[in-house]
Design a protein around this motif. Structure first.
Motif, PDB file in Angstrom:
ATOM      1  N   LEU A 112       0.831  -1.196   0.000  1.00  0.00           N
ATOM      2  CA  LEU A 112       0.000   0.000   0.000  1.00  0.00           C
ATOM      3  C   LEU A 112       0.874   1.258   0.000  1.00  0.00           C
ATOM      4  O   LEU A 112       1.823   1.362   0.775  1.00  0.00           O
ATOM      5  CB  LEU A 112      -0.915   0.028   1.223  1.00  0.00           C
ATOM      6  N   ASP A 113       0.526   2.220  -0.870  1.00  0.00           N
ATOM      7  CA  ASP A 113       1.145   3.543  -0.817  1.00  0.00           C
ATOM      8  C   ASP A 113       0.296   4.417   0.100  1.00  0.00           C
ATOM      9  O   ASP A 113      -0.941   4.409   0.019  1.00  0.00           O
ATOM     10  CB  ASP A 113       1.204   4.164  -2.215  1.00  0.00           C
ATOM     11  N   ILE A 114       0.960   5.196   0.955  1.00  0.00           N
ATOM     12  CA  ILE A 114       0.255   5.983   1.967  1.00  0.00           C
ATOM     13  C   ILE A 114       0.685   7.440   1.887  1.00  0.00           C
ATOM     14  O   ILE A 114       1.876   7.742   1.724  1.00  0.00           O
ATOM     15  CB  ILE A 114       0.534   5.450   3.387  1.00  0.00           C
ATOM     16  N   ALA A 115      -0.293   8.342   2.021  1.00  0.00           N
ATOM     17  CA  ALA A 115      -0.031   9.769   2.163  1.00  0.00           C
ATOM     18  C   ALA A 115      -0.698  10.234   3.453  1.00  0.00           C
ATOM     19  O   ALA A 115      -1.891   9.995   3.658  1.00  0.00           O
ATOM     20  CB  ALA A 115      -0.583  10.544   0.968  1.00  0.00           C
ATOM     21  N   VAL A 116       0.061  10.877   4.320  1.00  0.00           N
ATOM     22  CA  VAL A 116      -0.427  11.273   5.639  1.00  0.00           C
ATOM     23  C   VAL A 116      -0.673  12.778   5.664  1.00  0.00           C
ATOM     24  O   VAL A 116       0.197  13.567   5.277  1.00  0.00           O
ATOM     25  CB  VAL A 116       0.585  10.891   6.743  1.00  0.00           C
ATOM     26  N   LEU A 137       8.287   9.611   7.928  1.00  0.00           N
ATOM     27  CA  LEU A 137       7.614   9.382   6.656  1.00  0.00           C
ATOM     28  C   LEU A 137       8.623   9.050   5.558  1.00  0.00           C
ATOM     29  O   LEU A 137       8.394   8.143   4.741  1.00  0.00           O
ATOM     30  CB  LEU A 137       6.789  10.610   6.266  1.00  0.00           C
ATOM     31  N   LEU A 138       9.730   9.769   5.530  1.00  0.00           N
ATOM     32  CA  LEU A 138      10.749   9.497   4.514  1.00  0.00           C
ATOM     33  C   LEU A 138      11.338   8.102   4.676  1.00  0.00           C
ATOM     34  O   LEU A 138      11.591   7.409   3.681  1.00  0.00           O
ATOM     35  CB  LEU A 138      11.850  10.558   4.577  1.00  0.00           C
ATOM     36  N   GLU A 139      11.560   7.690   5.918  1.00  0.00           N
ATOM     37  CA  GLU A 139      12.097   6.344   6.159  1.00  0.00           C
ATOM     38  C   GLU A 139      11.157   5.277   5.617  1.00  0.00           C
ATOM     39  O   GLU A 139      11.597   4.212   5.163  1.00  0.00           O
ATOM     40  CB  GLU A 139      12.323   6.134   7.653  1.00  0.00           C
ATOM     41  N   ARG A 140       9.868   5.582   5.650  1.00  0.00           N
ATOM     42  CA  ARG A 140       8.861   4.619   5.181  1.00  0.00           C
ATOM     43  C   ARG A 140       8.448   4.887   3.728  1.00  0.00           C
ATOM     44  O   ARG A 140       7.550   4.237   3.214  1.00  0.00           O
ATOM     45  CB  ARG A 140       7.627   4.689   6.105  1.00  0.00           C
ATOM     46  N   ARG A 141       9.081   5.858   3.109  1.00  0.00           N
ATOM     47  CA  ARG A 141       8.790   6.253   1.732  1.00  0.00           C
ATOM     48  C   ARG A 141       7.309   6.604   1.551  1.00  0.00           C
ATOM     49  O   ARG A 141       6.658   6.195   0.591  1.00  0.00           O
ATOM     50  CB  ARG A 141       9.219   5.164   0.755  1.00  0.00           C
ATOM     51  N   MET A 142       6.807   7.361   2.490  1.00  0.00           N
ATOM     52  CA  MET A 142       5.413   7.793   2.463  1.00  0.00           C
ATOM     53  C   MET A 142       5.345   9.300   2.277  1.00  0.00           C
ATOM     54  O   MET A 142       6.255  10.035   2.655  1.00  0.00           O
ATOM     55  CB  MET A 142       4.701   7.383   3.757  1.00  0.00           C
ATOM     56  N   SER A 143       4.239   9.752   1.689  1.00  0.00           N
ATOM     57  CA  SER A 143       4.071  11.170   1.368  1.00  0.00           C
ATOM     58  C   SER A 143       3.443  11.930   2.532  1.00  0.00           C
ATOM     59  O   SER A 143       2.737  11.352   3.359  1.00  0.00           O
ATOM     60  CB  SER A 143       3.189  11.324   0.124  1.00  0.00           C
ATOM     61  N   ARG A 144       3.707  13.219   2.547  1.00  0.00           N
ATOM     62  CA  ARG A 144       3.024  14.119   3.462  1.00  0.00           C
ATOM     63  C   ARG A 144       2.105  15.011   2.629  1.00  0.00           C
ATOM     64  O   ARG A 144       2.566  15.762   1.767  1.00  0.00           O
ATOM     65  CB  ARG A 144       4.033  14.983   4.234  1.00  0.00           C
ATOM     66  N   VAL A 145       0.814  14.932   2.870  1.00  0.00           N
ATOM     67  CA  VAL A 145      -0.147  15.726   2.101  1.00  0.00           C
ATOM     68  C   VAL A 145       0.022  17.203   2.436  1.00  0.00           C
ATOM     69  O   VAL A 145       0.128  17.577   3.607  1.00  0.00           O
ATOM     70  CB  VAL A 145      -1.591  15.282   2.405  1.00  0.00           C
ATOM     71  N   CYS A 146       0.054  18.025   1.410  1.00  0.00           N
ATOM     72  CA  CYS A 146       0.089  19.480   1.603  1.00  0.00           C
ATOM     73  C   CYS A 146      -1.312  20.026   1.368  1.00  0.00           C
ATOM     74  O   CYS A 146      -1.856  19.910   0.268  1.00  0.00           O
ATOM     75  CB  CYS A 146       1.073  20.115   0.632  1.00  0.00           C
ATOM     76  N   PHE A 147      -1.904  20.610   2.389  1.00  0.00           N
ATOM     77  CA  PHE A 147      -3.232  21.204   2.286  1.00  0.00           C
ATOM     78  C   PHE A 147      -3.051  22.714   2.122  1.00  0.00           C
ATOM     79  O   PHE A 147      -2.668  23.410   3.060  1.00  0.00           O
ATOM     80  CB  PHE A 147      -4.049  20.891   3.537  1.00  0.00           C
ATOM     81  N   ASP A 148      -3.290  23.214   0.922  1.00  0.00           N
ATOM     82  CA  ASP A 148      -3.050  24.626   0.619  1.00  0.00           C
ATOM     83  C   ASP A 148      -4.381  25.375   0.559  1.00  0.00           C
ATOM     84  O   ASP A 148      -5.118  25.308  -0.424  1.00  0.00           O
ATOM     85  CB  ASP A 148      -2.309  24.754  -0.721  1.00  0.00           C
ATOM     86  N   SER A 149      -4.683  26.114   1.621  1.00  0.00           N
ATOM     87  CA  SER A 149      -5.931  26.881   1.687  1.00  0.00           C
ATOM     88  C   SER A 149      -5.668  28.387   1.649  1.00  0.00           C
ATOM     89  O   SER A 149      -6.539  29.184   2.017  1.00  0.00           O
ATOM     90  CB  SER A 149      -6.703  26.514   2.959  1.00  0.00           C
ATOM     91  N   ARG A 150      -4.487  28.791   1.196  1.00  0.00           N
ATOM     92  CA  ARG A 150      -4.152  30.219   1.199  1.00  0.00           C
ATOM     93  C   ARG A 150      -5.088  31.026   0.313  1.00  0.00           C
ATOM     94  O   ARG A 150      -5.498  32.139   0.682  1.00  0.00           O
ATOM     95  CB  ARG A 150      -2.697  30.412   0.748  1.00  0.00           C
ATOM     96  N   ALA A 151      -5.424  30.502  -0.847  1.00  0.00           N
ATOM     97  CA  ALA A 151      -6.322  31.238  -1.750  1.00  0.00           C
ATOM     98  C   ALA A 151      -7.694  31.409  -1.109  1.00  0.00           C
ATOM     99  O   ALA A 151      -8.294  32.495  -1.163  1.00  0.00           O
ATOM    100  CB  ALA A 151      -6.428  30.496  -3.087  1.00  0.00           C
ATOM    101  N   VAL A 174       2.046  25.989   4.358  1.00  0.00           N
ATOM    102  CA  VAL A 174       2.262  25.075   3.232  1.00  0.00           C
ATOM    103  C   VAL A 174       3.603  24.373   3.412  1.00  0.00           C
ATOM    104  O   VAL A 174       4.654  24.949   3.164  1.00  0.00           O
ATOM    105  CB  VAL A 174       2.203  25.842   1.894  1.00  0.00           C
ATOM    106  N   HIS A 175       3.556  23.113   3.862  1.00  0.00           N
ATOM    107  CA  HIS A 175       4.756  22.295   4.049  1.00  0.00           C
ATOM    108  C   HIS A 175       4.589  21.007   3.261  1.00  0.00           C
ATOM    109  O   HIS A 175       3.538  20.370   3.334  1.00  0.00           O
ATOM    110  CB  HIS A 175       4.969  21.949   5.529  1.00  0.00           C
ATOM    111  N   ILE A 176       5.618  20.607   2.521  1.00  0.00           N
ATOM    112  CA  ILE A 176       5.543  19.378   1.739  1.00  0.00           C
ATOM    113  C   ILE A 176       6.925  18.746   1.660  1.00  0.00           C
ATOM    114  O   ILE A 176       7.948  19.437   1.775  1.00  0.00           O
ATOM    115  CB  ILE A 176       4.989  19.658   0.319  1.00  0.00           C
TER     116      ILE A 176
END
Length: 264
Positions: A112-116, A137-151, A174-176
């Motif tokens: 399973l690919d996971i994004a947190v 997350l990097l050790e597990r090769r998993m993504s970090r979701v970036c939630f961009d609500s600035r607009a 905004v962190h990714i």
């Protein structure tokens, strides 16, 4: 070949190549529903289903092995067209609970690919808590979701849809993580379409870089009024095509339906 009448997902998949699976967050679909969804999309299409809130919010990732196994079993007919599964954590899930996150992630099937997606301030302070999250997350090769609500939050709350969106959506920095194979961005737009260009253009540049590096990014767009999302998607791809030769040309069909409405 046209999509069968009455199957909005099949129509959607003729134009778009991915969709957020928000329904799974609120309740599990029936197994037969998963099979029907698989029949309606081509092999290159990708779902990004959310883990049920029963797991992520109610149980806070603790003592939920049975519920997790049931969720994965329900998704089985769709696994060949699933991108990263989104694990959206509540704003109350803090750095003190990282051990629970690692235990939960490490118990998942390796395929399973996971994004947190995190929302607690601990993970946006650029301190040790955020470094621990990113490193894990990097050790597990998993993504970090970036939630961009600035607009969204740059808009005046002068209509009901915008007020409701600003009330419900988080306002986060905004962190990714650039290093992952499948960066994921969730963008909430300004209600005035043209105002989104200044917020989207840097993302189009970043997307071009990711594609050139051979990454597989996911970029989801939303609007306060769901009926405006189609136009935002068109604007996004116009910007991508301006900047990136990798993306190729893309346009919406003249009679495209509103994306996601009635779907997920």
């Amino acid at each position: 070949m046209g999509a069968p009448e009455g199957q909005p997902l099949a129509l959607y998949a003729q134009t778009f190549n991915t969709v957020e699976g928000n329904t799974a967050f609120y309740s599990l679909p029936a197994p037969r529903q998963s099979e029907r969804w698989r029949q309606q999309v081509p092999d290159h299409f990708r779902f990004a289903f959310k883990f049920p809130r029963q797991i992520s919010h109610d149980a806070q990732l603790v003592n939920c092995a049975q519920e997790t196994a049931r969720f994965i079993h329900t998704m089985q007919p769709l696994l060949d067209v699933c991108g990263p599964f989104m694990l959206q954590l509540s704003a109350q899930f803090s750095a003190s609970q990282l051990d629970s996150l690692w235990r939960f992630l490490d118990a998942l099937p390796e395929h399973l690919d996971i994004a947190v997606e995190v929302r607690h301030p601990d993970f946006f302070a650029k301190g040790e808590s955020e470094r621990q999250l990113n490193r894990g997350l990097l050790e597990r090769r998993m993504s970090r979701v970036c939630f961009d609500s600035r607009a969204l939050f740059s808009a005046l709350p002068d209509d009901e849809a915008t007020r409701e969106a600003q009330r419900k959506k988080p306002r986060l920095p905004v962190h990714i993580l650039d290093q992952v194979e499948c960066p994921m961005v969730r963008f909430i737009g300004h209600p005035q379409l043209e105002k989104n260009t200044e917020f989207l253009r840097p993302w189009a540049t970043k997307m071009s870089q990711w594609l050139a590096q051979g990454k597989h990014p996911y970029f989801f767009v939303h609007m306060p009024d769901i009926g405006d999302t189609l136009q935002l998607a068109q604007l996004w791809h116009e910007l991508i095509n301006e900047i990136s030769s990798v993306a190729g040309t893309w346009s919406l069909p003249q009679k495209a339906e509103q994306p996601q409405q009635g779907l997920f």
